[in-house]
Design a protein around this motif. Structure first.
Motif, short mmCIF file in Angstrom:
data_model
loop_
_atom_site.label_atom_id
_atom_site.label_comp_id
_atom_site.label_asym_id
_atom_site.label_seq_id
_atom_site.Cartn_x
_atom_site.Cartn_y
_atom_site.Cartn_z
N ALA A 251 7.58 -24.76 2.00
CA ALA A 251 6.72 -23.83 2.73
C ALA A 251 7.45 -22.50 2.88
CB ALA A 251 6.35 -24.39 4.10
N ARG A 252 6.82 -21.42 2.44
CA ARG A 252 7.39 -20.08 2.55
C ARG A 252 6.39 -19.17 3.26
NH1 ARG A 252 11.25 -18.41 -0.92
NH2 ARG A 252 11.53 -16.88 0.75
N ARG A 253 6.91 -18.33 4.14
CA ARG A 253 6.07 -17.36 4.87
C ARG A 253 6.66 -15.97 4.68
NH1 ARG A 253 6.32 -21.89 8.10
NH2 ARG A 253 4.31 -22.80 8.68
N PHE A 254 5.77 -15.01 4.50
CA PHE A 254 6.20 -13.64 4.27
C PHE A 254 5.31 -12.68 5.07
CE2 PHE A 254 7.03 -16.11 0.46
CZ PHE A 254 8.35 -15.79 0.15
N ASP A 255 5.93 -11.64 5.59
CA ASP A 255 5.21 -10.54 6.22
C ASP A 255 5.52 -9.27 5.44
OD1 ASP A 255 3.94 -11.71 8.67
OD2 ASP A 255 6.04 -12.27 9.04
N ALA A 256 4.49 -8.69 4.85
CA ALA A 256 4.67 -7.52 3.99
C ALA A 256 4.02 -6.30 4.63
CB ALA A 256 4.05 -7.77 2.61
N PHE A 257 4.76 -5.20 4.64
CA PHE A 257 4.28 -3.94 5.19
C PHE A 257 4.29 -2.89 4.08
CE2 PHE A 257 6.13 -6.32 8.64
CZ PHE A 257 5.24 -6.15 9.69
N SER A 258 3.19 -2.17 3.94
CA SER A 258 3.09 -1.13 2.92
C SER A 258 2.42 0.09 3.54
CB SER A 258 2.27 -1.60 1.72
OG SER A 258 2.85 -2.75 1.12
N PHE A 259 2.82 1.28 3.10
CA PHE A 259 2.16 2.49 3.58
C PHE A 259 2.28 3.56 2.52
CE2 PHE A 259 6.57 2.82 5.02
CZ PHE A 259 6.92 4.11 4.62
N SER A 260 1.41 4.56 2.62
CA SER A 260 1.45 5.69 1.69
C SER A 260 1.06 6.96 2.42
CB SER A 260 0.52 5.46 0.49
OG SER A 260 -0.83 5.39 0.92
N LEU A 261 1.62 8.07 1.98
CA LEU A 261 1.31 9.39 2.51
C LEU A 261 1.13 10.34 1.34
CD1 LEU A 261 4.04 9.68 5.30
CD2 LEU A 261 1.59 9.40 5.69
N GLY A 262 0.18 11.25 1.45
CA GLY A 262 -0.02 12.18 0.35
C GLY A 262 -0.85 13.37 0.76
N ALA A 263 -0.81 14.39 -0.07
CA ALA A 263 -1.60 15.59 0.18
C ALA A 263 -1.88 16.27 -1.14
CB ALA A 263 -0.86 16.54 1.12
N SER A 264 -2.97 17.03 -1.17
CA SER A 264 -3.30 17.82 -2.35
C SER A 264 -3.72 19.21 -1.90
CB SER A 264 -4.42 17.17 -3.16
OG SER A 264 -5.64 17.16 -2.44
N TYR A 265 -3.53 20.18 -2.80
CA TYR A 265 -3.84 21.57 -2.47
C TYR A 265 -4.68 22.17 -3.59
CZ TYR A 265 -3.27 26.39 -0.93
OH TYR A 265 -3.51 27.66 -0.50
N ALA A 266 -5.72 22.92 -3.21
CA ALA A 266 -6.62 23.54 -4.18
C ALA A 266 -5.97 24.81 -4.74
CB ALA A 266 -7.96 23.86 -3.54
N LEU A 267 -5.62 24.78 -6.01
CA LEU A 267 -5.07 25.96 -6.67
C LEU A 267 -6.17 26.95 -7.04
CD1 LEU A 267 -2.50 24.25 -9.07
CD2 LEU A 267 -2.08 25.23 -6.80
N ALA A 268 -7.36 26.40 -7.29
CA ALA A 268 -8.54 27.18 -7.66
C ALA A 268 -9.74 26.27 -7.45
CB ALA A 268 -8.45 27.66 -9.11
N PRO A 269 -10.96 26.79 -7.46
CA PRO A 269 -12.13 25.91 -7.30
C PRO A 269 -12.13 24.79 -8.35
CG PRO A 269 -12.79 28.20 -7.07
CD PRO A 269 -11.35 28.21 -7.51
N GLY A 270 -12.15 23.54 -7.88
CA GLY A 270 -12.20 22.39 -8.77
C GLY A 270 -10.87 21.96 -9.34
#
Length: 724
Positions: A470-489
């Protein structure tokens, strides 16, 4: 008992009315509805997706629906791809891997015309989740590359591929990416027609494939819609280009032929033509029913899937001359797959802070038998699974949107027979997740997090020599991100992620021969959690007559789990051992489409796809089975009624190989197609394709049997699609 609990949870979720599952809303929705993603699907789409398609992409190909809410592809920080409409009709193959293999960042394993799983950014198996409408396929395709996914591309309305951190919303095992096959088995909208009918038929010369599929939706009044569909596919053995066996196999056989004075051995290793024992027969059928109201919807579907297919054998110079190119007792293995599945989806508009509550669930009973050449069942695989997902979608408040949710997965898995290589095991996973996005004008930011608890148990097995584990695991994951408009579209983005994954039962408990892959597989029950840090930069844009997307990524793994060939043999089978070490993956992928001109009612377009992966195991060298650098360029002439396309794919040599791997020669493949809609109503469309026009020998390095199972040779395909 678990099935009763699953039905109880489903009933509780369905006790309220609902609207289409947001991770997969109406695939016929137009891009302009992105900002109105919460609208009721009782309002039908203005036009059918296929009608809107003008050749290469459908009108809604710029949006992603595999997420808590509809988003533009430009706004998704990770790599994304959409296959729908006429492009899907042209690319559709019997397997999900071959159907998607031309997309950026996607390769595939290859076991003949019936078995091919997608490989995303060099990851496969436990790091790729194959979903149907947001829920797992609930089969054993993750257990081994020779196990086909119980999902038929013929039933797909739309296929979406997410690569990178965005896929983690669907489980820690999705670190490589997610493939979501969206169908209409649970109706999402009320047809405007008295009967909505969609028929497709295909013929392929390389495997003598004959296939047909049909979908029927009927509005019964008072917001009730009934659905029925079915498909049938039959293939012969695959005809390949060039030699059946790779150069290293032929050279090895020649050396033995000279040493042992057996010239027939060299002749047998130099055969061409059809790949023995790759014929297949598959059928499936489903029925569904939905109740659609202004404030919500409720629907379910029941389906049955059956497939019988062969797996090509390795060539063994020590046992030649016994048919199919040698292979001891493991040659000519066929798999007989059967799955019965129940799906449910519900959604309700709640108002207030949370605008929508969604539930999506499925339960399936799966079995496949591995049939020996004498017709006896050698080994049987049994899998019962339950998976459910609940999401609360937050209302848009000044550019702040988000969702929180929970997910569970229960799995009982066992193997019985002479070549049992896994003990009976059970897996329970429970997860909580959230995605939050912020629209600050030119700047957009998002954050995601997931917690997942896994409880994995294996019963004592005298034959395999393992105790109760019997094996038990607790996994934590996260992500952070951003984007910037250089021009329309046009947006530039950067995201970072920290992920953890529990080892699977197969990685920990395998210990025995597996006839399908013709390998002796050994796991390690002491594995620790796998973890990684990742960075991804992206540049995306779209506008009048152009679109492009470029991603660069880098992942640093700790306790990375991989399997490698040891060089030893047990029972004449090569030994593959699971191990754990630090690893590093990085790569590039991109796509570009440009309209060159408009001539006589035609748009002349060109497109380019490319991808590259570099992967190393610390202290060992290159990671096993990493796809080579690939470039694919196409030229199209598109109009409302006629589309022609020619493309050239160049896959380069792969010489960065793991121990006991062999190099894979590159190849250049030329494909062409023409699609015609003979009637102005566009109800009928015909597509003629010629793939691998010059009949070249081609092998995918990601496939464990690539030295014994090349890709199809010259293949003429014709497809007809009729919609009413």
């Amino acid at each position: 008992m678990r099935f009763a609990l699953f039905l109880g949870a489903a009933t509780a979720a369905l006790a309220v009315p609902a609207v289409a599952f947001a991770a997969d809303p109406d695939p016929k929705i137009a891009p302009s509805r992105d900002k109105h993603a919460g609208e009721s699907p009782a309002v039908p789409a203005a036009e059918d997706e296929q009608d809107q398609d003008h050749g290469h992409e459908s009108a809604d190909s710029g949006i992603i629906v595999t997420a808590p809410y509809v988003r533009s592809q430009v706004d998704v920080l990770s790599g994304t791809s959409v296959l729908s409409g006429e492009a899907l009709t042209r690319q559709i193959k019997p397997t999900i891997g071959d159907t998607l293999a031309s997309l950026p960042g996607v390769s595939a394993s290859s076991f003949g015309p019936a078995v091919s799983r997608p490989v995303l950014r060099g990851f496969q198996g436990e790091r790729i989740r194959i979903l149907t409408d947001g829920i797992g396929s609930i089969d054993v395709s993750n257990t081994s590359a020779d196990h086909a996914a119980a999902i038929n591309p013929l039933n797909a309305d739309r296929i979406e591929v997410l690569r990178g951190p965005a896929a983690l919303l669907f489980g820690s095992s999705a670190i490589g990416g997610v493939v979501n096959v969206i169908d209409s088995r649970i109706p999402r909208r009320i047809p405007t027609e008295a009967v909505h009918l969609d028929l497709i038929g295909n013929y392929s010369s390389a495997s003598e494939q004959r296939s047909a599929a049909g979908h029927l939706d009927v509005p019964l009044g008072n917001g009730i819609v009934a659905h029925a569909d079915g498909s049938y596919l039959k293939t012969g053995d695959l005809r390949t280009g060039g030699y059946l066996y790779a150069r290293n196999v032929r050279d090895h056989a020649l050396a033995h032929a000279i040493a042992d004075n057996e010239p027939e051995l060299a002749e047998e290793a130099s055969v061409r033509g059809r790949l023995h024992n790759t014929a297949a027969r598959t059928w499936d059928a489903a029925g569904g029913l939905s109740i659609i109201r202004d404030g919500g919807s409720l629907g379910f579907a029941v389906s049955r899937y059956e497939s019988l297919y062969g797996v090509p054998a390795r060539f063994d110079v020590h046992d030649h001359g016994h048919g199919g190119g040698g292979g001891h007792d493991h040659e000519d293995v066929r798999l007989n797959v059967k799955q019965t599945r129940f799906d449910v989806r519900a959604e309700v508009e709640t108002g207030g802070l949370f605008e929508m509550l969604r539930f999506r669930g499925a339960a399936a009973d799966y079995r496949h038998d591995e049939i020996e050449p004498d017709g006896a069942i050698g080994t049987s695989f049994f899998n019962q699974g339950w998976e459910g997902r609940v999401e609360l979608v937050q209302a848009d408040r000044g550019g702040w949107r988000g969702a929180i949710g929970g997910q569970f997965l229960l799995r009982d898995f066992r193997v019985e027979g002479d070549e049992k290589f896994l003990p009976q095991s059970s897996t329970q996973q429970f997860g909580l997740f959230t995605l939050q996005s912020f629209d600050l004008g030119p700047l957009k930011a998002e954050a995601g997090a997931r917690y997942e608890h896994s409880d994995i148990r294996a019963k004592a097995d005298v034959d395999l020599g393992n105790p109760d584990i019997a094996r038990r695991f607790d996994a934590f994951s996260f992500s952070l991100g951003a984007s910037y408009a250089l021009a329309p579209g046009i947006r530039i983005g950067l995201s970072g992620s920290r992920t953890e994954r529990a080892p699977s039962a197969e990685e920990m408990f395998a210990n025995g021969p597996h006839a399908g892959t013709q390998a002796f597989e050994i796991g390690d029950p002491g594995f620790a959690k796998e973890s990684s840090w990742g960075l991804e930069a992206s540049l995306k844009g779209q506008g009048d007559g152009y679109s492009f997307a470029l991603s660069a990524y880098h992942n640093w793994f700790r306790n990375y789990i991989y399997d490698y060939q040891t060089g030893a043999e047990i029972d004449h089978l090569p030994v593959f051992q699971y191990a754990q070490a630090d690893a590093r993956y990085y790569g590039l992928e991109g796509e570009l489409s440009v309209r060159l001109a408009r001539l006589g009612g035609f748009d002349l377009n060109t497109d380019l796809v490319g991808d590259y992966v570099h992967a190393d195991i610390t202290g060992e060298g290159p990671a096993p089975r990493i796809p080579a650098l690939r470039l694919l360029g196409g030229l199209e002439a598109q109009s409302d009624r006629l589309t022609t396309r020619v493309e050239v794919e160049r896959v380069f040599d792969q010489k960065r190989i793991a121990g006991y791997e062999t190099p894979t020669d590159g190849y250049t493949m030329v494909n062409a197609s023409i699609s015609w809609k003979p009637f102005a109503t566009k109800a009928l469309s015909l597509t003629l394709s010629a793939n691998n026009l010059f009949d070249v020998e081609a092998r995918r390095h990601a496939s464990v049997l690539k030295d014994f199972a090349p890709l199809a040779g010259r293949d003429f395909r014709i497809s007809a699609r009729f919609q009413l």
